[in-house]
Design an enzyme around this catalytic site. Structure first.
Site, PDB file in Angstrom:
ATOM      1  N   GLU A 195     106.248  34.443  22.438  1.00 33.70           N
ATOM      2  CA  GLU A 195     107.105  34.131  23.588  1.00 33.70           C
ATOM      3  C   GLU A 195     107.979  32.910  23.283  1.00 33.70           C
ATOM      4  OE1 GLU A 195     104.921  34.254  27.336  1.00 33.70           O
ATOM      5  OE2 GLU A 195     104.566  36.386  27.081  1.00 33.70           O
ATOM      6  N   GLU A 317     101.419  42.417  24.285  1.00 30.02           N
ATOM      7  CA  GLU A 317     100.741  41.984  25.527  1.00 30.02           C
ATOM      8  C   GLU A 317     101.130  42.943  26.648  1.00 30.02           C
ATOM      9  OE1 GLU A 317     100.935  37.849  26.698  1.00 30.02           O
ATOM     10  OE2 GLU A 317     100.860  37.211  24.594  1.00 30.02           O
TER      11      GLU A 317
HETATM   12  O1  AHR Z   1      97.995  36.620  28.329  1.00 23.94           O
HETATM   13  C1  AHR Z   1      98.250  35.419  28.985  1.00 23.94           C
HETATM   14  C2  AHR Z   1      99.588  34.812  28.580  1.00 23.94           C
HETATM   15  O2  AHR Z   1     100.638  35.623  28.997  1.00 23.94           O
HETATM   16  C3  AHR Z   1      99.820  34.647  27.113  1.00 23.94           C
HETATM   17  O3  AHR Z   1      99.236  33.505  26.599  1.00 23.94           O
HETATM   18  C4  AHR Z   1     101.314  34.559  27.020  1.00 23.94           C
HETATM   19  O4  AHR Z   1     101.812  35.004  25.795  1.00 23.94           O
HETATM   20  C5  AHR Z   1     101.776  35.386  28.196  1.00 23.94           C
HETATM   21  O5  AHR Z   1     102.729  34.729  28.950  1.00 23.94           O
END
Ligand code: AHR
Length: 514
Positions: A195, A317
Protein backbone atom coordinates in the site's frame (compact mmCIF):
# COMPACT_ATOMS: atom_id res chain seq x y z
CA UNK A 1 -57.35 -38.80 4.32
CA UNK A 2 -58.73 -36.37 1.73
CA UNK A 3 -59.04 -33.69 4.41
CA UNK A 4 -55.46 -34.27 5.43
CA UNK A 5 -54.21 -33.87 1.83
CA UNK A 6 -56.29 -30.72 1.48
CA UNK A 7 -54.87 -29.35 4.70
CA UNK A 8 -51.29 -30.02 3.59
CA UNK A 9 -51.94 -28.35 0.20
CA UNK A 10 -53.61 -25.36 1.82
CA UNK A 11 -50.71 -24.96 4.25
CA UNK A 12 -48.25 -25.17 1.35
CA UNK A 13 -50.18 -22.48 -0.52
CA UNK A 14 -50.00 -20.17 2.49
CA UNK A 15 -46.32 -20.75 3.23
CA UNK A 16 -44.93 -20.89 -0.33
CA UNK A 17 -44.71 -17.14 -0.97
CA UNK A 18 -42.47 -16.85 2.11
CA UNK A 19 -40.71 -20.17 2.23
CA UNK A 20 -41.10 -20.88 -1.50
CA UNK A 21 -38.59 -22.09 -3.96
CA UNK A 22 -36.72 -20.89 -6.99
CA UNK A 23 -35.37 -22.63 -10.05
CA UNK A 24 -32.04 -22.23 -11.80
CA UNK A 25 -30.24 -23.99 -14.62
CA UNK A 26 -26.61 -24.44 -15.52
CA UNK A 27 -24.67 -25.85 -18.41
CA UNK A 28 -21.06 -26.86 -17.74
CA UNK A 29 -18.61 -27.51 -20.60
CA UNK A 30 -16.28 -30.26 -19.34
CA UNK A 31 -14.24 -30.51 -22.54
CA UNK A 32 -13.66 -26.79 -22.98
CA UNK A 33 -11.47 -26.03 -19.97
CA UNK A 34 -8.26 -24.25 -20.93
CA UNK A 35 -7.06 -22.39 -17.85
CA UNK A 36 -5.74 -23.65 -14.56
CA UNK A 37 -7.06 -22.41 -11.22
CA UNK A 38 -3.71 -21.72 -9.60
CA UNK A 39 -3.58 -23.09 -6.08
CA UNK A 40 -2.28 -19.65 -5.11
CA UNK A 41 -5.84 -18.31 -5.42
CA UNK A 42 -6.23 -19.99 -2.01
CA UNK A 43 -3.41 -18.00 -0.38
CA UNK A 44 -3.34 -16.56 3.15
CA UNK A 45 -1.93 -13.59 5.00
CA UNK A 46 -0.37 -13.30 8.47
CA UNK A 47 0.49 -9.86 9.79
CA UNK A 48 2.02 -8.70 13.06
CA UNK A 49 -1.36 -7.31 14.04
CA UNK A 50 -3.34 -8.04 17.19
CA UNK A 51 -3.14 -11.73 18.04
CA UNK A 52 -2.57 -13.06 14.53
CA UNK A 53 1.06 -14.02 15.19
CA UNK A 54 1.45 -13.80 18.97
CA UNK A 55 -1.20 -15.98 20.61
CA UNK A 56 -2.72 -17.12 17.31
CA UNK A 57 0.06 -18.88 15.43
CA UNK A 58 2.92 -18.55 17.88
CA UNK A 59 2.95 -18.97 21.65
CA UNK A 60 6.67 -19.62 22.08
CA UNK A 61 8.28 -22.92 23.15
CA UNK A 62 7.81 -22.23 26.87
CA UNK A 63 4.03 -21.79 26.68
CA UNK A 64 1.57 -24.04 28.56
CA UNK A 65 -0.47 -24.18 25.36
CA UNK A 66 0.58 -27.37 23.56
CA UNK A 67 3.03 -26.36 20.84
CA UNK A 68 5.71 -27.57 18.47
CA UNK A 69 8.81 -25.41 18.85
CA UNK A 70 6.54 -22.46 19.70
CA UNK A 71 3.78 -22.97 17.09
CA UNK A 72 0.37 -23.90 18.56
CA UNK A 73 -0.44 -27.54 17.79
CA UNK A 74 -4.22 -27.05 17.45
CA UNK A 75 -3.84 -24.20 14.95
CA UNK A 76 -1.11 -26.01 12.99
CA UNK A 77 -3.21 -29.14 12.71
CA UNK A 78 -6.27 -27.22 11.52
CA UNK A 79 -4.30 -25.16 9.01
CA UNK A 80 -2.64 -28.24 7.51
CA UNK A 81 -6.10 -29.47 6.44
CA UNK A 82 -6.54 -26.37 4.25
CA UNK A 83 -3.58 -27.21 1.97
CA UNK A 84 -2.36 -23.66 2.27
CA UNK A 85 -0.44 -22.79 -0.92
CA UNK A 86 1.27 -19.60 0.27
CA UNK A 87 1.44 -17.33 3.29
CA UNK A 88 2.11 -13.59 3.06
CA UNK A 89 4.09 -11.98 5.92
CA UNK A 90 4.93 -9.75 7.90
CA UNK A 91 2.29 -7.24 6.67
CA UNK A 92 0.32 -5.27 5.57
CA UNK A 93 1.08 -1.89 6.96
CA UNK A 94 3.42 -3.50 9.49
CA UNK A 95 5.78 -4.53 6.67
CA UNK A 96 6.77 -0.95 5.92
CA UNK A 97 7.90 -0.36 9.51
CA UNK A 98 9.56 -3.74 9.94
CA UNK A 99 13.32 -4.05 9.97
CA UNK A 100 14.12 -7.71 9.48
CA UNK A 101 17.50 -7.60 11.18
CA UNK A 102 15.66 -6.88 14.48
CA UNK A 103 14.04 -10.32 14.20
CA UNK A 104 17.07 -12.60 13.84
CA UNK A 105 19.69 -13.94 16.25
CA UNK A 106 19.45 -14.63 20.00
CA UNK A 107 16.11 -13.56 21.48
CA UNK A 108 17.74 -11.50 24.20
CA UNK A 109 19.50 -9.37 21.58
CA UNK A 110 16.37 -8.60 19.58
CA UNK A 111 15.22 -5.00 20.09
CA UNK A 112 11.62 -4.14 20.81
CA UNK A 113 9.58 -1.73 18.69
CA UNK A 114 6.20 -0.03 18.74
CA UNK A 115 3.64 -1.42 16.32
CA UNK A 116 2.38 2.03 15.35
CA UNK A 117 -0.24 0.91 12.88
CA UNK A 118 -1.95 -1.58 15.14
CA UNK A 119 -2.80 -0.25 18.57
CA UNK A 120 0.73 0.80 19.58
CA UNK A 121 1.40 -2.69 20.88
CA UNK A 122 5.00 -3.47 21.80
CA UNK A 123 6.51 -5.91 19.33
CA UNK A 124 9.36 -7.91 20.82
CA UNK A 125 10.54 -9.40 17.52
CA UNK A 126 10.53 -12.93 18.92
CA UNK A 127 8.78 -14.08 15.75
CA UNK A 128 11.14 -13.20 12.91
CA UNK A 129 12.46 -14.52 9.62
CA UNK A 130 13.48 -17.98 10.87
CA UNK A 131 10.23 -18.45 12.80
CA UNK A 132 8.17 -17.48 9.74
CA UNK A 133 10.05 -19.59 7.22
CA UNK A 134 10.07 -22.61 9.52
CA UNK A 135 6.29 -22.21 9.91
CA UNK A 136 5.92 -22.31 6.13
CA UNK A 137 7.94 -25.52 6.08
CA UNK A 138 5.65 -27.05 8.72
CA UNK A 139 2.56 -26.01 6.74
CA UNK A 140 4.08 -27.11 3.43
CA UNK A 141 3.34 -23.73 1.87
CA UNK A 142 5.34 -21.16 -0.09
CA UNK A 143 6.40 -18.03 1.78
CA UNK A 144 5.48 -14.63 0.38
CA UNK A 145 7.71 -12.03 2.03
CA UNK A 146 6.59 -8.42 1.91
CA UNK A 147 9.59 -6.09 2.21
CA UNK A 148 9.90 -2.62 3.65
CA UNK A 149 10.05 0.17 1.09
CA UNK A 150 8.28 2.92 3.07
CA UNK A 151 10.76 3.26 5.94
CA UNK A 152 13.45 0.84 4.82
CA UNK A 153 16.11 1.08 2.18
CA UNK A 154 17.35 -0.79 -0.87
CA UNK A 155 20.34 -2.29 0.93
CA UNK A 156 18.09 -3.70 3.67
CA UNK A 157 15.83 -5.46 1.19
CA UNK A 158 18.72 -6.70 -0.96
CA UNK A 159 20.41 -8.16 2.13
CA UNK A 160 17.19 -9.86 3.24
CA UNK A 161 16.99 -11.65 -0.10
CA UNK A 162 20.64 -12.67 0.27
CA UNK A 163 20.20 -13.79 3.90
CA UNK A 164 17.28 -16.07 3.04
CA UNK A 165 18.22 -17.45 -0.37
CA UNK A 166 22.01 -17.39 -0.82
CA UNK A 167 23.72 -20.78 -0.59
CA UNK A 168 27.22 -19.43 -1.11
CA UNK A 169 29.86 -18.01 1.16
CA UNK A 170 28.30 -14.55 1.11
CA UNK A 171 28.22 -12.30 4.20
CA UNK A 172 24.47 -12.66 4.72
CA UNK A 173 24.52 -16.44 4.14
CA UNK A 174 27.24 -16.65 6.80
CA UNK A 175 25.11 -14.65 9.21
CA UNK A 176 22.17 -16.98 8.57
CA UNK A 177 24.37 -20.01 9.33
CA UNK A 178 25.58 -18.33 12.47
CA UNK A 179 21.90 -18.06 13.47
CA UNK A 180 21.39 -21.78 13.07
CA UNK A 181 20.16 -22.29 9.52
CA UNK A 182 22.69 -23.99 7.27
CA UNK A 183 20.68 -24.39 4.09
CA UNK A 184 19.16 -21.44 2.30
CA UNK A 185 15.38 -21.32 1.98
CA UNK A 186 13.70 -21.10 -1.40
CA UNK A 187 11.55 -17.98 -1.43
CA UNK A 188 10.04 -17.01 -4.73
CA UNK A 189 7.38 -14.42 -3.85
CA UNK A 190 8.65 -10.99 -2.74
CA UNK A 191 6.48 -7.93 -2.28
CA UNK A 192 8.24 -4.63 -2.91
CA UNK A 193 6.35 -2.52 -0.38
CA UNK A 194 2.69 -2.60 0.63
CA UNK A 195 0.00 0.00 0.00
CA UNK A 196 2.70 2.47 -1.02
CA UNK A 197 -0.08 4.99 -1.73
CA UNK A 198 -1.03 4.93 1.99
CA UNK A 199 0.51 3.34 5.09
CA UNK A 200 3.46 2.22 2.95
CA UNK A 201 4.70 5.75 2.28
CA UNK A 202 1.86 7.96 0.94
CA UNK A 203 3.52 7.99 -2.47
CA UNK A 204 2.28 9.04 -5.86
CA UNK A 205 2.28 6.22 -8.43
CA UNK A 206 4.95 7.88 -10.60
CA UNK A 207 7.34 8.12 -7.65
CA UNK A 208 6.61 4.57 -6.45
CA UNK A 209 7.11 3.20 -9.98
CA UNK A 210 10.66 4.58 -10.01
CA UNK A 211 11.29 3.37 -6.49
CA UNK A 212 10.06 -0.12 -7.42
CA UNK A 213 12.48 -0.20 -10.37
CA UNK A 214 15.35 0.79 -8.07
CA UNK A 215 14.56 -1.75 -5.33
CA UNK A 216 13.90 -4.56 -7.80
CA UNK A 217 17.25 -3.99 -9.49
CA UNK A 218 19.16 -5.02 -6.38
CA UNK A 219 17.11 -8.07 -5.46
CA UNK A 220 19.14 -10.89 -6.93
CA UNK A 221 18.45 -14.47 -7.90
CA UNK A 222 20.83 -16.56 -5.79
CA UNK A 223 21.67 -20.19 -6.45
CA UNK A 224 18.69 -21.21 -8.52
CA UNK A 225 16.13 -19.27 -6.48
CA UNK A 226 14.16 -17.23 -9.02
CA UNK A 227 12.40 -14.23 -7.52
CA UNK A 228 8.84 -13.35 -8.45
CA UNK A 229 8.69 -9.64 -7.64
CA UNK A 230 5.34 -8.14 -6.78
CA UNK A 231 4.81 -4.39 -6.98
CA UNK A 232 2.56 -2.65 -4.51
CA UNK A 233 -0.69 -2.11 -6.36
CA UNK A 234 -3.93 -0.23 -6.28
CA UNK A 235 -6.67 -0.05 -3.74
CA UNK A 236 -10.14 -0.88 -5.03
CA UNK A 237 -11.18 1.59 -7.74
CA UNK A 238 -7.83 3.38 -8.19
CA UNK A 239 -7.34 2.48 -11.86
CA UNK A 240 -4.82 5.28 -12.35
CA UNK A 241 -2.34 3.49 -10.04
CA UNK A 242 -2.48 0.38 -12.23
CA UNK A 243 -2.19 2.46 -15.40
CA UNK A 244 0.93 4.30 -14.18
CA UNK A 245 2.59 1.13 -12.89
CA UNK A 246 1.92 -0.81 -16.08
CA UNK A 247 3.20 2.08 -18.18
CA UNK A 248 6.32 2.84 -16.16
CA UNK A 249 7.28 -0.56 -14.77
CA UNK A 250 5.70 -3.07 -17.15
CA UNK A 251 7.52 -6.37 -17.39
CA UNK A 252 10.07 -5.39 -14.74
CA UNK A 253 7.52 -6.71 -12.28
CA UNK A 254 6.17 -10.27 -12.21
CA UNK A 255 3.05 -9.34 -10.31
CA UNK A 256 1.05 -6.25 -9.44
CA UNK A 257 -1.06 -6.34 -6.32
CA UNK A 258 -4.61 -5.17 -5.66
CA UNK A 259 -6.48 -4.77 -2.36
CA UNK A 260 -10.25 -4.93 -2.09
CA UNK A 261 -12.18 -5.28 1.15
CA UNK A 262 -15.90 -5.92 1.55
CA UNK A 263 -16.39 -2.98 3.86
CA UNK A 264 -19.10 -0.37 4.32
CA UNK A 265 -16.57 2.51 4.33
CA UNK A 266 -13.31 3.61 5.93
CA UNK A 267 -14.66 6.12 8.45
CA UNK A 268 -17.10 5.50 11.27
CA UNK A 269 -18.71 2.20 12.16
CA UNK A 270 -18.33 -0.67 9.72
CA UNK A 271 -21.23 -2.56 11.29
CA UNK A 272 -21.31 -5.47 13.68
CA UNK A 273 -19.86 -8.77 12.50
CA UNK A 274 -22.73 -10.71 14.04
CA UNK A 275 -25.66 -8.35 14.59
CA UNK A 276 -27.07 -7.55 11.13
CA UNK A 277 -30.31 -8.02 9.22
CA UNK A 278 -31.21 -9.56 5.86
CA UNK A 279 -30.90 -6.19 4.12
CA UNK A 280 -27.32 -5.81 5.44
CA UNK A 281 -26.59 -9.37 4.38
CA UNK A 282 -27.71 -8.77 0.79
CA UNK A 283 -25.83 -5.45 0.70
CA UNK A 284 -22.70 -7.37 1.71
CA UNK A 285 -23.20 -9.83 -1.13
CA UNK A 286 -23.54 -6.92 -3.59
CA UNK A 287 -20.38 -5.21 -2.33
CA UNK A 288 -18.49 -8.50 -2.38
CA UNK A 289 -19.54 -9.24 -5.97
CA UNK A 290 -18.58 -5.76 -7.12
CA UNK A 291 -15.01 -6.98 -7.02
CA UNK A 292 -15.68 -8.66 -10.36
CA UNK A 293 -16.10 -5.31 -12.08
CA UNK A 294 -13.01 -3.99 -10.27
CA UNK A 295 -10.92 -6.99 -11.35
CA UNK A 296 -12.14 -6.67 -14.93
CA UNK A 297 -11.21 -2.99 -15.10
CA UNK A 298 -7.71 -3.54 -13.68
CA UNK A 299 -7.24 -6.46 -16.07
CA UNK A 300 -8.33 -4.35 -19.04
CA UNK A 301 -5.56 -1.85 -18.22
CA UNK A 302 -3.02 -4.62 -17.78
CA UNK A 303 -4.09 -6.18 -21.10
CA UNK A 304 -3.41 -2.90 -22.87
CA UNK A 305 0.25 -2.86 -21.79
CA UNK A 306 0.81 -6.59 -21.45
CA UNK A 307 -1.36 -8.51 -23.93
CA UNK A 308 0.65 -11.72 -23.34
CA UNK A 309 -0.36 -11.66 -19.67
CA UNK A 310 3.18 -11.89 -18.33
CA UNK A 311 2.42 -9.77 -15.27
CA UNK A 312 0.12 -11.45 -12.77
CA UNK A 313 -2.63 -9.62 -10.91
CA UNK A 314 -2.17 -10.49 -7.22
CA UNK A 315 -5.15 -9.73 -5.01
CA UNK A 316 -3.02 -10.01 -1.91
CA UNK A 317 -5.61 -8.61 0.52
CA UNK A 318 -9.35 -9.26 0.41
CA UNK A 319 -12.20 -10.20 2.73
CA UNK A 320 -14.74 -8.66 5.08
CA UNK A 321 -13.96 -5.85 7.50
CA UNK A 322 -16.41 -5.29 10.38
CA UNK A 323 -16.29 -3.48 13.70
CA UNK A 324 -13.91 -5.00 16.22
CA UNK A 325 -15.60 -7.30 18.73
CA UNK A 326 -16.74 -5.35 21.79
CA UNK A 327 -14.25 -5.70 24.63
CA UNK A 328 -11.25 -6.42 22.40
CA UNK A 329 -8.22 -4.17 22.00
CA UNK A 330 -8.71 -1.18 19.75
CA UNK A 331 -6.57 -1.54 16.63
CA UNK A 332 -6.33 -5.33 16.83
CA UNK A 333 -9.09 -5.93 14.24
CA UNK A 334 -10.47 -9.02 15.98
CA UNK A 335 -13.88 -9.80 14.46
CA UNK A 336 -16.35 -12.69 14.59
CA UNK A 337 -17.21 -14.63 11.48
CA UNK A 338 -20.73 -15.76 10.53
CA UNK A 339 -22.51 -17.54 7.70
CA UNK A 340 -22.48 -14.13 5.96
CA UNK A 341 -18.66 -14.29 5.87
CA UNK A 342 -18.85 -17.85 4.56
CA UNK A 343 -20.94 -16.52 1.65
CA UNK A 344 -18.41 -13.77 0.95
CA UNK A 345 -15.67 -16.41 0.81
CA UNK A 346 -17.69 -18.75 -1.43
CA UNK A 347 -18.86 -16.07 -3.86
CA UNK A 348 -15.39 -14.55 -4.07
CA UNK A 349 -13.59 -17.83 -4.72
CA UNK A 350 -16.17 -18.87 -7.32
CA UNK A 351 -15.63 -15.68 -9.24
CA UNK A 352 -11.82 -15.57 -8.84
CA UNK A 353 -11.65 -18.88 -10.76
CA UNK A 354 -12.93 -17.15 -13.88
CA UNK A 355 -9.97 -14.78 -14.07
CA UNK A 356 -7.05 -17.07 -13.39
CA UNK A 357 -5.44 -16.41 -16.76
CA UNK A 358 -4.48 -13.04 -15.20
CA UNK A 359 -5.34 -13.36 -11.51
CA UNK A 360 -2.46 -15.49 -10.21
CA UNK A 361 -2.78 -15.18 -6.45
CA UNK A 362 -5.19 -14.01 -3.78
CA UNK A 363 -4.64 -13.74 -0.02
CA UNK A 364 -7.59 -13.47 2.31
CA UNK A 365 -7.02 -11.16 5.28
CA UNK A 366 -6.10 -12.72 7.62
CA UNK A 367 -5.31 -16.24 8.74
CA UNK A 368 -5.92 -16.12 12.53
CA UNK A 369 -7.71 -13.62 14.80
CA UNK A 370 -7.71 -10.69 12.37
CA UNK A 371 -10.53 -9.61 10.01
CA UNK A 372 -12.04 -12.51 8.01
CA UNK A 373 -9.98 -15.20 9.62
CA UNK A 374 -9.94 -18.96 9.34
CA UNK A 375 -9.41 -19.48 13.05
CA UNK A 376 -10.14 -17.61 16.27
CA UNK A 377 -8.21 -18.27 19.44
CA UNK A 378 -8.58 -17.18 23.04
CA UNK A 379 -5.90 -18.46 25.41
CA UNK A 380 -5.79 -22.20 24.90
CA UNK A 381 -9.17 -22.29 23.11
CA UNK A 382 -9.62 -22.37 19.35
CA UNK A 383 -12.59 -22.30 16.96
CA UNK A 384 -12.81 -22.80 13.23
CA UNK A 385 -14.85 -20.11 11.51
CA UNK A 386 -17.46 -20.65 8.76
CA UNK A 387 -14.87 -19.12 6.39
CA UNK A 388 -12.43 -21.87 7.37
CA UNK A 389 -15.00 -24.46 6.32
CA UNK A 390 -15.41 -22.82 2.91
CA UNK A 391 -11.64 -22.88 2.29
CA UNK A 392 -11.56 -26.52 3.34
CA UNK A 393 -14.53 -27.48 1.10
CA UNK A 394 -13.32 -25.47 -1.92
CA UNK A 395 -9.69 -26.67 -1.80
CA UNK A 396 -10.62 -29.32 -4.41
CA UNK A 397 -10.34 -26.57 -7.05
CA UNK A 398 -6.65 -25.94 -6.33
CA UNK A 399 -4.62 -26.43 -9.53
CA UNK A 400 -7.61 -28.00 -11.31
CA UNK A 401 -8.78 -26.99 -14.79
CA UNK A 402 -11.46 -24.31 -14.76
CA UNK A 403 -14.60 -25.38 -16.62
CA UNK A 404 -16.62 -22.70 -18.38
CA UNK A 405 -20.35 -22.61 -17.69
CA UNK A 406 -23.61 -20.77 -18.38
CA UNK A 407 -25.85 -20.06 -15.43
CA UNK A 408 -29.42 -18.81 -15.45
CA UNK A 409 -30.81 -17.80 -12.06
CA UNK A 410 -32.95 -15.16 -10.37
CA UNK A 411 -31.37 -11.90 -9.28
CA UNK A 412 -32.19 -9.54 -6.46
CA UNK A 413 -31.94 -5.73 -6.44
CA UNK A 414 -30.11 -4.70 -3.27
CA UNK A 415 -29.21 -1.46 -1.48
CA UNK A 416 -26.85 0.93 -3.34
CA UNK A 417 -28.29 -0.11 -6.69
CA UNK A 418 -26.44 -3.38 -6.94
CA UNK A 419 -27.85 -6.62 -8.31
CA UNK A 420 -27.10 -9.98 -6.74
CA UNK A 421 -27.52 -13.27 -8.63
CA UNK A 422 -29.00 -15.68 -6.13
CA UNK A 423 -26.84 -18.59 -7.23
CA UNK A 424 -23.07 -18.56 -7.35
CA UNK A 425 -21.26 -21.47 -8.99
CA UNK A 426 -17.93 -22.72 -10.26
CA UNK A 427 -16.69 -25.99 -11.69
CA UNK A 428 -13.31 -27.60 -12.29
CA UNK A 429 -11.80 -30.89 -13.40
CA UNK A 430 -8.85 -32.33 -11.50
CA UNK A 431 -5.96 -34.45 -12.78
CA UNK A 432 -7.95 -37.66 -12.09
CA UNK A 433 -10.77 -36.44 -14.33
CA UNK A 434 -13.14 -35.83 -11.41
CA UNK A 435 -15.38 -32.79 -11.64
CA UNK A 436 -16.05 -30.55 -8.65
CA UNK A 437 -18.86 -28.03 -8.54
CA UNK A 438 -19.17 -25.43 -5.79
CA UNK A 439 -22.60 -23.83 -5.43
CA UNK A 440 -24.06 -21.22 -3.14
CA UNK A 441 -27.73 -20.42 -2.73
CA UNK A 442 -27.55 -16.84 -1.53
CA UNK A 443 -31.30 -16.61 -0.89
CA UNK A 444 -31.98 -16.17 2.80
CA UNK A 445 -35.47 -17.72 2.60
CA UNK A 446 -35.99 -19.81 -0.50
CA UNK A 447 -34.59 -23.11 -1.62
CA UNK A 448 -33.40 -23.46 -5.20
CA UNK A 449 -33.83 -26.39 -7.61
CA UNK A 450 -30.89 -26.41 -9.97
CA UNK A 451 -30.73 -28.45 -13.11
CA UNK A 452 -27.15 -29.02 -14.26
CA UNK A 453 -26.35 -30.16 -17.78
CA UNK A 454 -22.87 -31.65 -17.96
CA UNK A 455 -22.94 -32.11 -21.73
CA UNK A 456 -23.12 -35.89 -22.00
CA UNK A 457 -20.50 -36.63 -19.36
CA UNK A 458 -21.43 -40.01 -17.97
CA UNK A 459 -22.02 -39.54 -14.27
CA UNK A 460 -21.47 -42.61 -12.12
CA UNK A 461 -21.56 -41.10 -8.67
CA UNK A 462 -22.19 -37.76 -7.04
CA UNK A 463 -21.22 -36.94 -3.47
CA UNK A 464 -21.45 -33.70 -1.65
CA UNK A 465 -21.01 -31.67 1.49
CA UNK A 466 -23.04 -28.69 2.63
CA UNK A 467 -22.48 -25.71 4.93
CA UNK A 468 -25.70 -24.17 6.16
CA UNK A 469 -27.30 -22.99 9.38
CA UNK A 470 -30.74 -21.77 10.48
CA UNK A 471 -29.61 -18.12 10.49
CA UNK A 472 -27.13 -16.10 8.43
CA UNK A 473 -25.98 -14.61 11.74
CA UNK A 474 -24.90 -18.01 13.05
CA UNK A 475 -21.27 -18.38 14.02
CA UNK A 476 -19.00 -20.54 16.12
CA UNK A 477 -18.00 -19.47 19.60
CA UNK A 478 -15.55 -20.80 22.17
CA UNK A 479 -18.59 -22.11 24.08
CA UNK A 480 -20.29 -23.59 21.02
CA UNK A 481 -17.51 -24.27 18.49
CA UNK A 482 -19.48 -26.57 16.19
CA UNK A 483 -22.66 -24.65 15.55
CA UNK A 484 -21.68 -24.10 11.91
CA UNK A 485 -19.89 -26.99 10.29
CA UNK A 486 -20.12 -28.96 7.04
CA UNK A 487 -22.38 -32.02 6.82
CA UNK A 488 -22.90 -34.65 4.16
CA UNK A 489 -25.23 -33.49 1.41
CA UNK A 490 -27.83 -35.78 -0.13
CA UNK A 491 -29.67 -33.23 -2.26
CA UNK A 492 -28.03 -34.10 -5.61
CA UNK A 493 -29.52 -36.80 -7.86
CA UNK A 494 -28.81 -38.00 -11.38
CA UNK A 495 -31.95 -37.86 -13.54
CA UNK A 496 -31.87 -38.69 -17.25
CA UNK A 497 -28.18 -37.83 -17.48
CA UNK A 498 -28.63 -34.47 -15.77
CA UNK A 499 -27.81 -33.45 -12.25
CA UNK A 500 -30.73 -32.21 -10.17
CA UNK A 501 -29.66 -30.35 -7.08
CA UNK A 502 -31.95 -29.05 -4.37
CA UNK A 503 -30.10 -26.32 -2.50
CA UNK A 504 -31.67 -25.27 0.80
CA UNK A 505 -31.93 -21.54 1.52
CA UNK A 506 -28.61 -19.96 2.61
CA UNK A 507 -26.49 -22.97 1.83
CA UNK A 508 -23.11 -23.63 0.23
CA UNK A 509 -22.36 -26.99 -1.33
CA UNK A 510 -19.44 -28.79 -2.90
CA UNK A 511 -20.19 -31.71 -5.23
CA UNK A 512 -17.80 -34.35 -6.47
CA UNK A 513 -18.77 -36.05 -9.71
CA UNK A 514 -17.09 -39.22 -10.88
O1 AHR B 1 -5.24 -6.25 6.72
C1 AHR B 1 -5.20 -5.10 7.50
C2 AHR B 1 -4.55 -3.93 6.76
O2 AHR B 1 -5.34 -3.54 5.68
C3 AHR B 1 -3.21 -4.18 6.16
O3 AHR B 1 -2.18 -4.08 7.07
C4 AHR B 1 -3.10 -3.11 5.12
O4 AHR B 1 -2.28 -3.47 4.05
C5 AHR B 1 -4.54 -2.88 4.72
O5 AHR B 1 -4.86 -1.53 4.72
Amino acid sequence: MKTLIYLVLALAAITLPVFGQRNASMRIYPTQGSQQISKHIYGHFAEHLGTCIYGGLWVGPDSDIPNTKGYRNDVLEALKKLQIPNLRWPGGCFADEYHWMDGIGPLSDRPKMVNNNWGGTIEDNSFGTHEFLNLCELLGCEPYVSANVGSGNVEEMAKWVEYITSEGDSPMARLRRQNGREKAWKVKFWGVGNESWGCGGSMRPEYYADLYRRYATYCRNYDGNRLFKIASGASDYDYNWTEVLMKNVGNRMDGLSLHYYTVTGWSGSKGSATDFNADDYYWTMGKCLEIEDVIQKHIAIMDKYDPDKKVGLMLDEWGTWWDEEPGTINGHLFQQNTMRDAFVAALSLNLFHKYTNRLKMTNIAQIVNVLQSMILTNGNKMVLTPTYHIFEMFKVHQDATYLPMDLICDKLKVRDNREVPLISASASKNSNGNIHITLANVDNDKMNNISIDLQNVSIKTVNGRILTSPSINDHNTFENPNKVKPENFNGAKIEKGKLKVVLPAKSIVVLEIK
